[in-house]
Design an enzyme around this catalytic site. Sequence first.
Site, short mmCIF file in Angstrom:
data_model
loop_
_atom_site.label_atom_id
_atom_site.label_comp_id
_atom_site.label_asym_id
_atom_site.label_seq_id
_atom_site.Cartn_x
_atom_site.Cartn_y
_atom_site.Cartn_z
N ASN A 1 24.59 -15.28 -43.31
CA ASN A 1 25.39 -15.71 -44.47
C ASN A 1 25.18 -17.20 -44.78
OD1 ASN A 1 26.50 -13.16 -44.86
ND2 ASN A 1 28.15 -13.57 -43.41
N THR B 1 16.94 -19.76 -68.47
CA THR B 1 18.02 -20.16 -69.38
C THR B 1 18.83 -18.88 -69.56
OG1 THR B 1 16.81 -19.59 -71.38
CG2 THR B 1 16.53 -21.84 -70.59
N HIS B 2 20.14 -19.04 -69.63
CA HIS B 2 21.04 -17.87 -69.66
C HIS B 2 20.85 -16.99 -68.43
CE1 HIS B 2 21.52 -18.89 -73.98
NE2 HIS B 2 20.20 -19.09 -73.91
N GLN C 1 51.65 -45.31 -53.11
CA GLN C 1 51.30 -44.99 -51.72
C GLN C 1 50.62 -43.60 -51.67
OE1 GLN C 1 53.84 -46.33 -48.36
NE2 GLN C 1 54.26 -44.17 -48.08
N SER D 1 27.65 -12.14 -39.33
CA SER D 1 28.87 -11.40 -39.65
C SER D 1 29.38 -10.75 -38.37
CB SER D 1 28.56 -10.33 -40.69
OG SER D 1 29.52 -9.30 -40.64
N ASN E 1 52.18 -55.54 -51.83
CA ASN E 1 51.61 -54.95 -53.05
C ASN E 1 50.18 -55.43 -53.29
OD1 ASN E 1 54.15 -53.99 -53.16
ND2 ASN E 1 54.76 -55.04 -55.04
N GLU F 1 28.26 -22.04 -49.24
CA GLU F 1 29.54 -21.59 -49.77
C GLU F 1 30.63 -22.65 -49.57
OE1 GLU F 1 29.53 -16.83 -49.29
OE2 GLU F 1 29.12 -17.95 -47.47
N SER G 1 53.63 -44.83 -44.23
CA SER G 1 52.24 -44.48 -44.54
C SER G 1 51.31 -44.78 -43.37
CB SER G 1 51.78 -45.24 -45.79
OG SER G 1 51.99 -46.63 -45.63
N TYR H 1 53.87 -52.44 -59.51
CA TYR H 1 53.83 -51.60 -58.31
C TYR H 1 55.01 -50.65 -58.26
CZ TYR H 1 53.82 -49.88 -53.57
OH TYR H 1 53.82 -49.04 -52.49
N LYS I 1 23.56 -9.23 -40.99
CA LYS I 1 23.85 -10.30 -41.95
C LYS I 1 23.49 -11.70 -41.48
CE LYS I 1 25.94 -10.18 -45.38
NZ LYS I 1 27.37 -10.05 -45.69
N1 ARG Z 1 52.50 -48.74 -47.84
C1 ARG Z 1 52.61 -49.27 -49.17
C2 ARG Z 1 51.57 -48.56 -50.06
O1 ARG Z 1 50.70 -47.96 -49.54
C3 ARG Z 1 52.32 -50.73 -49.16
C4 ARG Z 1 52.94 -51.48 -50.28
C5 ARG Z 1 54.41 -51.48 -50.09
N2 ARG Z 1 55.05 -52.26 -51.07
C6 ARG Z 1 56.37 -52.19 -51.31
N3 ARG Z 1 56.84 -52.96 -52.23
N4 ARG Z 1 57.14 -51.38 -50.64
O2 ARG Z 1 51.66 -48.60 -51.26
#
Ligand code: ARG
Length: 467
Positions: free
Chosen positions: A285, A155-156, A322, A277, A110, A290, A22, A317, A283
């Site tokens: 826009n 309204t509407h 993640q 455009s 965790n 949007e 991550s 957990y 144009k």
């Molecule tokens: N990168 C993990 C997450 O974002 C951190 C916690 C990892 N914990 C584990 N028991 N592998 O959740």
Amino acid sequence: MKMWSGRFRQPLNSEFERWQRSFGFDRRLLRYELAASGAHAAALKSAGVLSANELIGILQGLEQIGKQATGALAFFEDDEAEDVHHFVEKQLVALIGDVGYKLHSGRSRNEQIATDLRLYVRATIDQLREELGELSSSFADRAEQAGGAAIPAYTHLQRAEPVLVGHWLLAYVEMFLRDADRLSDCRKRLNVCPLGSGAVAGATLSLDRSLMADKLGFDAPTANSIDATSDRDFAIEFVQTLSLLALHLSRWAEEMILFSTQEYGFIGLPEAYSTGSSAMPQKKNPDLLELVRGKSGRVVGQATALMVTVKGLPLAYNKDLQESQEPLFDSADTLLRMLPLVTGWMKAAELHLETMQQAAQSGFMNAWAAATYLVNRGVPSRLAHERIGKAVQMCLERNCELHELPLEQLRSLSPAFGEDFYESLTLKSVLAVHDVPGGTAPNRVQQAIGAARKKIESLREEVHAHA
Ligand code: ARG
């Protein structure tokens, strides 16, 4: 060194190893990881696990990592770091040696990720609330500048009654202030500290949880280690609140798009926020609008992604969690980038007050006020409604407005009509008749602008108190 290689006999499949990391997205949590690690180190010291010198070494190392992180991006190039927690441990050991490995005593990633995310959401809430204050203030300014000008209220999507332009703009301020309030509410609930929860059952060392909570500006430690390590309610509440904010912005954008068409002509698109455009030379826009409308779909989608990620998870957990990070970051980034642009657009937009005013004076929008005239002369409401309906019918046949009907014609509908009826049909009278708190009578709108400004001021004060 990996954080967990001891019991493994075989190396990980390298593709899987890269895929499960991550660090690519949680590196943005670095400063919260450093702060939380500092708090944990202090608790380790007071539990007697770290000596005074070891604590100093670790704190200095953490500070150093924070400094290096503000420099070259190359600092984050790490082919091994699994996540931001692993990254900090590696950097710390590189800086201060094996004593850096002591930092992880009695804690689990965790509780760390749960803590980092709470700190991230808390800081982001403060930023967003500040932006909402700016946005609301730009609306209140335009409301004030519009003075006595009127616009049809629909309204509407049919013309209903005239209102002051200021009254219409303040409707959006109400939505934004509610959004700011919801964020503040979410902030209150999230402000408890998971540190000391361990992996699921609580820390294995007797760590002073109140000390850690205090150091990080949390109100208290969390009450249950199982919940603390698996809870993402705060993230869900946050993205749901952002979804609602995005919906408000989307409704606003839709209305601005409509009002900027030639068919309405109420709004001139500011060139600095519009595009042309490539095909049609004439144009201009409404791209900003949007995209605001379009990105609201994305924010709602991220909230859904987050909820569905959590939906099937047994306590506590699970690595699925993640996956809660990217939707959270994307929602927040989307709004943080969008809000200042919306404020800029609002400051620059041309409000065609004369066109609005003209539109507010036609199309029988004084019909309800006309019926009220009869009610004030003792005609029962239902009958008054019916009589004015007939008058409108006469007008449609003659292609005129109510005030152009001669008195004898009106009297043929009801003897209650008098000369003063015409006075009750003017835009000024029609506006003035809505003289209740929250109504569009000019004195009420003046009060409402003042009240909105007060709320914006206290929002700003709250945000600064947290800074
Ligand atoms: N990168 C993990 C997450 O974002 C951190 C916690 C990892 N914990 C584990 N028991 N592998 O959740």
